[in-house]
Design a protein around this motif. Structure first.
Motif, PDB file in Angstrom:
ATOM      1  N   THR A   1     -12.117  -0.728  27.817  1.00 26.04           N
ATOM      2  CA  THR A   1     -12.172   0.029  27.540  1.00 26.04           C
ATOM      3  C   THR A   1     -10.844  -0.116  26.413  1.00 26.04           C
ATOM      4  O   THR A   1     -10.653   0.822  25.267  1.00 26.04           O
ATOM      5  N   ASP A   2     -10.171  -1.313  26.148  1.00 24.33           N
ATOM      6  CA  ASP A   2      -8.473  -0.584  25.047  1.00 24.33           C
ATOM      7  C   ASP A   2      -9.454  -1.599  23.390  1.00 24.33           C
ATOM      8  O   ASP A   2     -10.663  -2.036  23.833  1.00 24.33           O
TER       9      ASP A   2
ATOM     10  N   VAL B   1     -31.530   4.239  35.712  1.00 24.39           N
ATOM     11  CA  VAL B   1     -30.767   4.063  35.000  1.00 24.39           C
ATOM     12  C   VAL B   1     -30.064   2.707  35.316  1.00 24.39           C
ATOM     13  O   VAL B   1     -30.155   1.880  36.372  1.00 24.39           O
ATOM     14  N   ASP B   2     -29.075   2.437  34.013  1.00 29.92           N
ATOM     15  CA  ASP B   2     -28.379   0.850  34.111  1.00 29.92           C
ATOM     16  C   ASP B   2     -26.991   1.134  34.178  1.00 29.92           C
ATOM     17  O   ASP B   2     -26.227   1.797  33.153  1.00 29.92           O
ATOM     18  N   LEU B   3     -26.930   0.859  35.065  1.00 30.67           N
ATOM     19  CA  LEU B   3     -24.966   1.169  35.631  1.00 30.67           C
ATOM     20  C   LEU B   3     -24.082   0.272  35.058  1.00 30.67           C
ATOM     21  O   LEU B   3     -24.266  -1.077  34.815  1.00 30.67           O
TER      22      LEU B   3
ATOM     23  N   SER C   1     -17.137   2.412  28.977  1.00 29.69           N
ATOM     24  CA  SER C   1     -16.735   1.603  27.237  1.00 29.69           C
ATOM     25  C   SER C   1     -17.136   2.128  25.914  1.00 29.69           C
ATOM     26  O   SER C   1     -18.614   2.600  25.802  1.00 29.69           O
ATOM     27  N   LYS C   2     -16.410   3.340  24.881  1.00 28.72           N
ATOM     28  CA  LYS C   2     -16.675   4.194  24.194  1.00 28.72           C
ATOM     29  C   LYS C   2     -17.818   3.650  22.623  1.00 28.72           C
ATOM     30  O   LYS C   2     -18.310   3.587  22.376  1.00 28.72           O
ATOM     31  N   ARG C   3     -16.715   2.270  22.990  1.00 26.59           N
ATOM     32  CA  ARG C   3     -16.937   1.297  21.932  1.00 26.59           C
ATOM     33  C   ARG C   3     -18.671   0.669  21.446  1.00 26.59           C
ATOM     34  O   ARG C   3     -19.270   1.235  20.902  1.00 26.59           O
ATOM     35  N   SER C   4     -18.910   0.618  23.043  1.00 23.17           N
ATOM     36  CA  SER C   4     -19.590   0.070  23.161  1.00 23.17           C
ATOM     37  C   SER C   4     -21.476   1.305  23.629  1.00 23.17           C
ATOM     38  O   SER C   4     -22.443   0.731  22.788  1.00 23.17           O
ATOM     39  N   ILE C   5     -20.526   2.276  23.913  1.00 23.49           N
ATOM     40  CA  ILE C   5     -22.189   2.952  24.175  1.00 23.49           C
ATOM     41  C   ILE C   5     -21.586   3.788  22.685  1.00 23.49           C
ATOM     42  O   ILE C   5     -23.511   3.970  22.562  1.00 23.49           O
ATOM     43  N   LYS C   6     -21.279   3.714  21.532  1.00 20.99           N
ATOM     44  CA  LYS C   6     -21.032   4.339  20.346  1.00 20.99           C
ATOM     45  C   LYS C   6     -22.345   3.781  19.563  1.00 20.99           C
ATOM     46  O   LYS C   6     -23.397   3.669  19.636  1.00 20.99           O
ATOM     47  N   TYR C   7     -21.968   1.943  20.387  1.00 17.40           N
ATOM     48  CA  TYR C   7     -23.279   1.263  19.616  1.00 17.40           C
ATOM     49  C   TYR C   7     -24.507   1.547  19.805  1.00 17.40           C
ATOM     50  O   TYR C   7     -25.404   1.642  19.065  1.00 17.40           O
ATOM     51  N   ALA C   8     -24.565   2.009  21.629  1.00 16.37           N
ATOM     52  CA  ALA C   8     -25.612   1.858  21.900  1.00 16.37           C
ATOM     53  C   ALA C   8     -26.314   2.902  21.388  1.00 16.37           C
ATOM     54  O   ALA C   8     -27.883   2.891  20.618  1.00 16.37           O
ATOM     55  N   MET C   9     -26.321   4.130  20.530  1.00 16.50           N
ATOM     56  CA  MET C   9     -26.577   5.398  21.010  1.00 16.50           C
ATOM     57  C   MET C   9     -26.688   5.361  18.981  1.00 16.50           C
ATOM     58  O   MET C   9     -28.175   5.998  18.986  1.00 16.50           O
ATOM     59  N   ASP C  10     -25.987   4.740  18.262  1.00 10.43           N
ATOM     60  CA  ASP C  10     -26.765   4.148  16.933  1.00 10.43           C
ATOM     61  C   ASP C  10     -27.807   3.741  16.865  1.00 10.43           C
ATOM     62  O   ASP C  10     -28.527   3.879  15.678  1.00 10.43           O
ATOM     63  N   GLN C  11     -27.900   2.919  17.478  1.00  6.68           N
ATOM     64  CA  GLN C  11     -28.651   1.926  17.993  1.00  6.68           C
ATOM     65  C   GLN C  11     -29.944   1.929  17.980  1.00  6.68           C
ATOM     66  O   GLN C  11     -30.972   1.733  17.507  1.00  6.68           O
TER      67      GLN C  11
ATOM     68  N   GLY D   1     -18.583   7.064  30.219  1.00  5.16           N
ATOM     69  CA  GLY D   1     -18.312   7.716  31.577  1.00  5.16           C
ATOM     70  C   GLY D   1     -18.541   7.096  32.499  1.00  5.16           C
ATOM     71  O   GLY D   1     -18.523   5.513  32.905  1.00  5.16           O
ATOM     72  N   ASP D   2     -17.196   6.935  33.571  1.00  2.00           N
ATOM     73  CA  ASP D   2     -17.204   6.187  34.515  1.00  2.00           C
ATOM     74  C   ASP D   2     -17.868   6.061  35.689  1.00  2.00           C
ATOM     75  O   ASP D   2     -18.326   6.882  36.207  1.00  2.00           O
ATOM     76  N   TYR D   3     -19.066   5.069  36.177  1.00  3.18           N
ATOM     77  CA  TYR D   3     -19.897   5.570  36.516  1.00  3.18           C
ATOM     78  C   TYR D   3     -19.929   5.602  38.061  1.00  3.18           C
ATOM     79  O   TYR D   3     -20.086   6.122  39.682  1.00  3.18           O
ATOM     80  N   LEU D   4     -18.078   5.179  38.934  1.00  2.00           N
ATOM     81  CA  LEU D   4     -18.204   5.763  40.124  1.00  2.00           C
ATOM     82  C   LEU D   4     -17.281   6.928  40.467  1.00  2.00           C
ATOM     83  O   LEU D   4     -17.719   8.141  41.352  1.00  2.00           O
TER      84      LEU D   4
END
Ligand SMILES: C[S@@+](CC[C@H](N)C(=O)[O-])C[C@H]1O[C@@H](n2cnc3c(N)ncnc32)[C@H](O)[C@@H]1O
Length: 285
Positions: free
Chosen positions: A33-34, A80-82, A106-116, A126-129
């Motif tokens: 998340t850095d 669901v992919d954790l 990871s905000k960056r990864s999820i944002k990329y995933a949503m945008d694409q 979010g944290d899958y735990l």
């Protein structure tokens, strides 16, 4: 912690950084998340030709096809992919007709995933735990040895969460490293000087890497201590518990799953006694 004291390098403080940590003691920083590291990590995920943050993209496509056929998932099956990262598996599962949810902190990864995303994949940041994951899935996936990195308590929490979010008879698909993995059984050390910044920081730093091995527990640790020009340190740790087939089968059984298939990977390569990894198809009982 800093290693400069009264204008001098404190060798005592440096030595503390080099001490062997207790099992699953986390570093003082989070890798995924850095702000800076996640940018570099995303570049690594998206490089189709390297096995780094994600596997080579050709392997991802093969793996998704194999999982869908092995589990006999039908069009519209809910999965669901954790720890989905930038959604490379999610996109492929969606292309194969599945109803997909991806979760990553990871905000960056999820944002990329949503945008694409061109399809109706639901991405959850979010944290899958801890995050609400929904339920009634036909299958849950935890891919690329992410099961190994969990401490025993986090691992138990994850297993009970997976049990509760999948349907009766639903599948849990995961892969783990074994004690036969090439990095098991020994320790290594490396250092590098990065005056113009690099993977770990945009500013200059010294990197002290050590791979520790805990033979009695069959656990390995990749630790990076980053020392910046002011002498401030940051410690990043990735733990891996290595599982034999017997150990992982028993653990899954204790949490209500039966192992229905085991392979060397998640594309169906046969498992051998000396395989360094195991791809598992487990079913809720
Ligand atoms: C090694 S990467 C694998 C990503 C993806 N499974 C793939 O193979 O392309 C691990 C991913 O898990 C995510 N992750 C790790 N721990 C997590 C947690 N507790 N909750 C949500 N995501 C997590 C990281 O942000 C990262 O994207």
């Amino acid at each position: 912690m800093g290693v400069i004291q009264d204008g001098k390098i404190s060798l005592e403080r440096l030595q503390i950084q080099a001490e062997r940590p207790a099992l699953f003691q986390y570093g003082d920083q989070e890798i995924w998340t850095d702000e800076h590291i996640s940018k570099r990590m995303l570049e690594a995920h998206l490089d189709p030709d390297i096995n780094a943050a994600s596997r080579k993209h050709e392997m991802i496509v093969k793996s998704c096809g194999w999982i869908v056929s092995e589990l006999d998932l039908k069009e519209g099956s809910k999965v669901v992919d954790l720890g989905c990262g930038p959604g490379l598996y999610c996109e492929e599962f969606a292309r194969l007709g599945l109803d997909v949810t991806g979760v990553d902190f990871s905000k960056r990864s999820i944002k990329y995933a949503m945008d694409q995303s061109s399809s109706s994949i639901e991405y959850i940041h979010g944290d899958y735990l801890t995050v609400d994951l929904g339920d009634k899935y036909d299958a849950a996936f935890l891919i690329y040895y992410d099961f190994d990195v969990l401490s025993d308590s986090d691992r138990n929490e994850l297993l009970s969460r997976v049990y509760s979010i999948i349907k009766d008879d639903g599948y849990f698909v995961l892969d783990v490293l074994t004690p036969n993995h090439k990095d098991s059984g020994h320790e290594t050390m490396e250092w590098s000087i990065n005056p113009n910044g690099g993977f770990w920081s945009p500013k200059g730093y010294l990197e002290l890497f050590k791979m520790y091995y805990y033979p009695e527990d069959q656990v390995k640790l990749d630790q990076n201590v980053i020392i910046d020009e002011d002498g401030k340190t940051r410690t990043y740790r990735i733990w891996h518990r290595l599982y034999t087939l017997k150990q992982i089968t028993k653990l899954l059984k204790n949490h209500g799953f039966v192992v229905e298939g085991f392979y060397e990977d998640l594309k169906g390569t046969p498992y051998e006694r000396d395989s360094g990894s195991i791809g598992l198809i487990a079913r809720k009982i």
